[in-house]
Design an enzyme around this catalytic site. Structure first.
Site, mmCIF file in Angstrom:
data_model
loop_
_atom_site.group_PDB
_atom_site.id
_atom_site.type_symbol
_atom_site.label_atom_id
_atom_site.label_comp_id
_atom_site.label_asym_id
_atom_site.label_seq_id
_atom_site.Cartn_x
_atom_site.Cartn_y
_atom_site.Cartn_z
ATOM 1 N N HIS A 151 97.749 -37.567 -72.570
ATOM 2 C CA HIS A 151 98.698 -37.995 -71.521
ATOM 3 C C HIS A 151 98.320 -39.407 -71.118
ATOM 4 O O HIS A 151 97.267 -39.628 -70.514
ATOM 5 C CB HIS A 151 98.636 -37.059 -70.320
ATOM 6 C CG HIS A 151 99.440 -37.557 -69.147
ATOM 7 N ND1 HIS A 151 100.792 -37.771 -69.221
ATOM 8 C CD2 HIS A 151 99.083 -37.901 -67.890
ATOM 9 C CE1 HIS A 151 101.241 -38.213 -68.051
ATOM 10 N NE2 HIS A 151 100.218 -38.315 -67.230
ATOM 11 N N ASP A 177 99.412 -42.532 -69.041
ATOM 12 C CA ASP A 177 100.285 -43.087 -68.004
ATOM 13 C C ASP A 177 100.723 -44.500 -68.357
ATOM 14 O O ASP A 177 99.908 -45.354 -68.698
ATOM 15 C CB ASP A 177 99.548 -43.127 -66.669
ATOM 16 C CG ASP A 177 99.327 -41.744 -66.094
ATOM 17 O OD1 ASP A 177 100.322 -41.052 -65.857
ATOM 18 O OD2 ASP A 177 98.155 -41.366 -65.889
ATOM 19 N N ASP A 208 103.620 -34.226 -66.350
ATOM 20 C CA ASP A 208 102.996 -34.690 -65.110
ATOM 21 C C ASP A 208 103.996 -35.130 -64.050
ATOM 22 O O ASP A 208 103.771 -36.109 -63.364
ATOM 23 C CB ASP A 208 102.026 -35.841 -65.429
ATOM 24 C CG ASP A 208 101.047 -36.090 -64.293
ATOM 25 O OD1 ASP A 208 100.876 -35.189 -63.452
ATOM 26 O OD2 ASP A 208 100.468 -37.178 -64.237
ATOM 27 N N HIS A 221 106.339 -41.720 -63.659
ATOM 28 C CA HIS A 221 105.996 -40.925 -62.480
ATOM 29 C C HIS A 221 104.879 -41.522 -61.628
ATOM 30 O O HIS A 221 104.513 -40.934 -60.609
ATOM 31 C CB HIS A 221 105.638 -39.492 -62.891
ATOM 32 C CG HIS A 221 104.493 -39.385 -63.834
ATOM 33 N ND1 HIS A 221 104.657 -39.130 -65.169
ATOM 34 C CD2 HIS A 221 103.166 -39.512 -63.645
ATOM 35 C CE1 HIS A 221 103.479 -39.104 -65.759
ATOM 36 N NE2 HIS A 221 102.559 -39.337 -64.855
#
Length: 964
Positions: A57, A59, A174, A397
């Site tokens: 994951h 970001d 997420d 996000h």
């Protein structure tokens, strides 16, 4: 952003953020027999099949900027280097044909892809063809920006990998809660939402025991501390038996809450797999040794898998799955830890993202309407591409959500500003071409604080108003000036009413020397659909400067337009009150507006040590503190059409609540809504308390604990205080636990009245008391909330070093519930897609074309032209949307038909093909797994040119066009 324990898990749509040119790929699954579902490893009936999903994951900005994350820079903040993750994973996938990997963040993958050699690109394509290699916020994003983001990423996959790169399920691990409108968009994009826990099907998500992290004790990244699998029996630390025993125990415990004999385990986490050998070497061993136990009677089978392979097995089970009609807000990870603060965090960035999306739609439309000349210059198609990428990245996000570090928020804003600078070239090219005028075009980006050097100094200038909506708009314009009288004429030479009023004290204070205008010139403009209108402005009288407004300006005793008639007087109350009254059989309601604040929890509490922060909203008391010491009584009459009264362009009243909170109440000609322009900041922190400022509207409406909010700016959902539709709630935070995201509007109603508030950005809000709505405007906090960001939400800037000042608008309307949508939907639409105002100095040339519409005719009220974007040289992507829900309004909620050949005034439509929502599949090639309880598909259309739209339906077309 991810936290080790408290992150929700769900498969959603791949939200990609880059693209290259290319048509959807017309291929059939048979062309590549090893990709897609055919690439899945075999499972074993009668056993518990554990699907291991290796993933990372990454970001797209959070603690570090996008660039810093990609290159592995600033590892003093966080060790993370995305380029090395992709290098390492590809190398390891080549070493073992059984391995699988899931990658999502195409903003990063696109960068990495461009840097690879032809040989490496071909290698990666082969991995995808063999099925080996496979996100954004949900609460604070607007659906139009989400659709654009989806389209960009999926187009890149189509062009690069063809059929095998097309996602079949969605992976979105997420978000901080899940929105119903996202589920609707994913369904229309024809990808499948796969879920876990009690209902792992096309219904909304459950939560995995470990978030998106691996089970405890099974993390083998260089950032992990778990011991590797030591499988040499001659060594002292041999641990295979212990590893297998612990894994079987975890698998059996997890299986207890699943409906089938298939469970999923995520093997990875934030920025992991930089040294993929660590993960894969241990996963290979885990699979081998657990499966060896089958010969000893074990009923567990472990395999490398992907979300689509896992979902395929759920489909094969042929079970009936529950459907969920609401959403997953608010999200909480503990009794007192509600993730409802980020609905409002960084309100200035939230507004900048929203207005940037509006600019992008204008940029896209003018690129189509202007044709090749719009792309004149060195960047060509890149003029719009830069803005598309910037807005797409802003949907992340930890971007528009406001949950990033300050230097990262600054980087997002810089990217948006750079994107708009590129789009301005395209906009200027097109407007010059359409108008026939080459005069330099001026953009004033600080009109909200009355700053525009041209209008402040020029004696004669023109105002061009471009309307991105497919219907005419009437829009109030306020320009900073230093004169006291002006003449204004429209495109037909007709005189336009105007007023000059002094700049308010709050505005003079907030601009901090960036402008020196003492007055504002106000007038109403009319702009045609998908077109512009030009107004000429001339100075008549300079005269002495008008005096500045005092904190409590005296308003006229009576003001009215065709619909509203407020009268004002001061009261020593703690609110701004408005009484909405109608004549005869119309409605009446008392309304009071005030600016309370919540003091933020600092963690010194007997119930919980949780503090308010970027994510968490937790006031230290349920009773807000009233900021204002004076108030205004505002009496508003709403007249029917028979009782219309004349009015000037504009009236205003300026209530002053405190040195750092003020509001301007405005009423415009023909407006059915009151405008409340609020200014908040710098929020004082001298008392060492963080503060969360709200605007509260108290009315006499009997709302019975129910209010309504939009979902991502589109559908409307019912909310009920201290209640969840699908489970029993034990409320532990009476304020934060009743806050929901408001993307564009919220309302309360009873049998007679509906009070609607339209916001100009995503904000949090709730209805804590019957008849009341509160909207959180600004947050300034002194403590980190321990969700990973590592700094308090205490925004300052070079201009506002003592604390950020934020300005925004709320629009208030009162209507009978049966007709309220006819007011609040157009209002919300005009705020989301506001007209673009540009200026030229001096006299216009007589041959200048002063008015233009890109449409042959106005579209029906129910139809919104959601997307008009250049696809390639001869093709345009068009999305038409029915913007009303069924039974929401008597007439607009009916199905409507649009003729595609009769749309554009500058284009001949030569051919049309319908596509799915994300424009990566032709509609006639779309296939989905047929789940029990799934709704039937829509029927065909009577004609290729006649498009029928049903309530809440979006249809996407690729038009082959020729410029006229």
């Amino acid at each position: 952003m991810a936290t080790p324990v408290y992150t929700p898990f769900v498969f959603l749509l791949l939200l990609f953020q880059s693209r290259v040119w290319g048509f959807p790929v017309r291929q059939t699954p048979q062309e590549s027999p090893t990709c897609g579902y055919k690439s899945c490893h075999a499972t074993k009936p009668g056993m518990l099949n554990v699907h291991l999903v290796p993933h990372t994951h990454d970001d797209v900005g959070w603690l570090k900027t996008v660039d810093q994350y990609f290159y592995g820079d600033r590892n003093d903040i966080q060790h993370a280097g995305v380029q090395y993750i992709l290098d390492s994973v590809v190398d390891q996938l080549l070493k073992n044909p059984d391995r699988r990997f899931i990658y999502v963040e195409t903003a990063f993958f696109y960068r990495w892809w461009k840097q690879q050699t032809d040989d490496m690109q071909n290698t990666v394509k082969q991995l995808v063809n063999e099925g080996k290699a496979r996100e954004g916020d949900e609460a604070t994003t607007h659906y139009s920006a989400v659709i654009d983001q989806m389209t960009m990423g999926l187009r890149f996959l189509n062009d690069t990998f063809g059929h095998c790169g097309r996602p079949r399920v969605a992976w979105h691990i997420d978000p901080f809660g899940h929105a119903r409108e996202h589920a609707s968009m994913f369904a229309q994009a024809r990808v499948i939402r796969a879920h876990s826990n009690l209902n792992p099907a096309p219904s909304p998500p459950g939560i995995l025991p470990n978030g998106y992290n691996p089970p405890e004790g099974f993390c083998w990244d260089q950032s992990c501390d778990d011991p590797p699998i030591r499988d040499d029996p001659d060594l002292e630390d041999y641990n295979v038996d212990d590893v297998v025993t612990r894994f079987l125990s975890i698998a059996h415990a997890q299986a207890l809450v699943y409906k089938t004999n298939h469970i999923i385990m995520t093997m990875g986490s934030d920025f992991q797999y930089e040294n993929a050998n660590l993960w894969y070497k241990n996963l290979d061993k885990l699979i081998r040794y657990v499966n060896q136990n089958q010969s000893n009677g074990s009923g567990v089978n472990v395999l490398y898998s992907t979300p689509s392979c896992y979902l395929q097995e759920l489909h094969r089970a042929n079970l009936t799955w529950p459907l969920k009609g609401d959403d997953f807000f608010p999200y909480a990870d503990s009794d007192h830890d509600f993730w409802t603060g980020y609905f409002t965090s960084r309100p200035a960035l939230k507004r900048y993202e929203r207005i940037s999306n509006s600019y992008l739609q204008t940029c896209n439309q003018l690129e189509v309407l202007g044709g090749p000349i719009s792309r004149k210059g060195p960047f060509g198609a890149g003029y719009s591409e830069t803005m598309k990428k910037a807005v797409a990245v802003a949907q992340h996000h930890d971007a528009v959500s406001g949950t990033e570090k300050q230097h990262v928020a600054n980087d997002y804003a810089r990217r948006l500003a750079n994107g708009w600078a590129h789009c301005q070239v395209l906009v200027s090219n097109t407007l010059s071409s359409l108008s026939g005028s080459s005069a330099p075009r001026v953009y004033c980006e600080h009109l909200n604080v009355s700053v525009c050097p041209l209008t402040e100094t020029s004696k004669k200038f023109s105002v061009n108003v471009y309307n991105p909506l497919a219907r005419p708009v009437s829009w109030p314009v306020r320009l900073p000036v230093n004169g006291t009288a002006y003449s204004i004429s429209d495109a037909n030479g007709k005189a336009v009413d105007s007023q000059v009023v002094p700049v308010s004290q709050a505005t003079a204070a907030v601009r901090r020397g960036r402008g020196y205008a003492v007055n504002e010139l106000l007038f109403q403009v009319q702009a045609p659909p998908l077109g512009y209108s030009t107004y000429s402005v001339s100075l008549l009288q300079n005269g002495p400067p008008s005096p500045q407004s005092s904190p409590l300006s005296r308003a006229p005793t009576a003001v009215q337009n065709f619909f509203l008639s407020p009268s004002f007087r001061s009261y020593s109350l703690l609110s701004l009150c408005a009484s909405f009254v109608t004549l005869r059989d119309f409605l009446s309601s008392l309304l009071c507006v005030c600016f309370p604040r919540y003091n933020a929890s600092d963690g010194n509490n007997s119930e919980s040590i949780q503090m308010s922060g970027a994510y968490i909203f937790r006031p230290n008391t349920s009773t807000p503190f009233i900021i204002s010491k004076t108030c205004i009584y505002l009496h508003v009459f709403q007249y029917n059409s028979i009782c219309r009264r004349p009015t000037k362009t504009f009236k205003r009243f300026i209530p002053w609540f405190s040195p750092w909170v003020s509001q301007v109440v405005r009423l415009y000609t023909d407006s059915r809504a009151l405008e409340l322009e609020w200014t908040v900041g710098p929020v004082p922190i001298g008392d060492d308390l963080g503060k969360e400022v709200i605007s509260r509207l108290d009315s006499s409406i009997n709302s019975s604990g129910v209010f309504y909010t939009d979902s991502n700016g589109r559908e409307v959902l019912q909310r009920r205080k201290d209640y969840r539709p699908t489970w029993n709630l034990r409320q532990s935070e009476p304020i934060a636990g009743n806050y929901y995201p408001i993307n564009s509007r919220a309302y309360i109603k009873d049998d007679k009245d509906q009070l609607t508030v339209v916001t100009d950005r995503s904000q949090g809000g709730g209805s804590i008391q019957d008849g009341s709505l509160e909207i959180m405007l600004h947050r300034r906090l002194l403590y980190d909330d321990v969700r990973g960001v590592g700094e308090p939400l205490n925004e300052t800037s070079d201009i506002y070093p003592e604390g950020l000042v934020v300005r925004g608008r709320l629009l208030l309307s009162l209507s009978p519930p049966a007709t309220a949508a006819d007011t609040h939907r157009p209002l919300a639409q005009e705020v989301v897609l506001q007209p673009l105002i540009t200026f030229t100095d001096g006299e216009l040339h007589p041959s200048t074309r002063l008015e233009f519409s890109g449409l042959q005719a106005v579209l029906p009220p129910a139809v919104h032209m959601l997307t008009v974007s250049q696809w390639d040289q001869d093709s345009v992507l068009l999305r038409l949307e029915h913007q009303y829900q069924a039974s929401e309004s008597k007439e607009p909620s009916q199905p409507v038909t649009v003729n595609l050949q009769k749309l554009f005034s500058t284009l001949d439509v030569l051919g049309v093909s319908e596509m799915n929502l994300s424009a990566n599949q032709w509609k006639d090639e779309m296939t989905r797994l047929d789940w029990k309880k799934h709704l039937p598909k829509r029927g065909g259309d009577p004609s290729v040119w006649e498009v029928n739209l049903k309530p809440m339906e979006i249809r996407t077309f690729l038009l082959r066009v020729r410029q006229r």
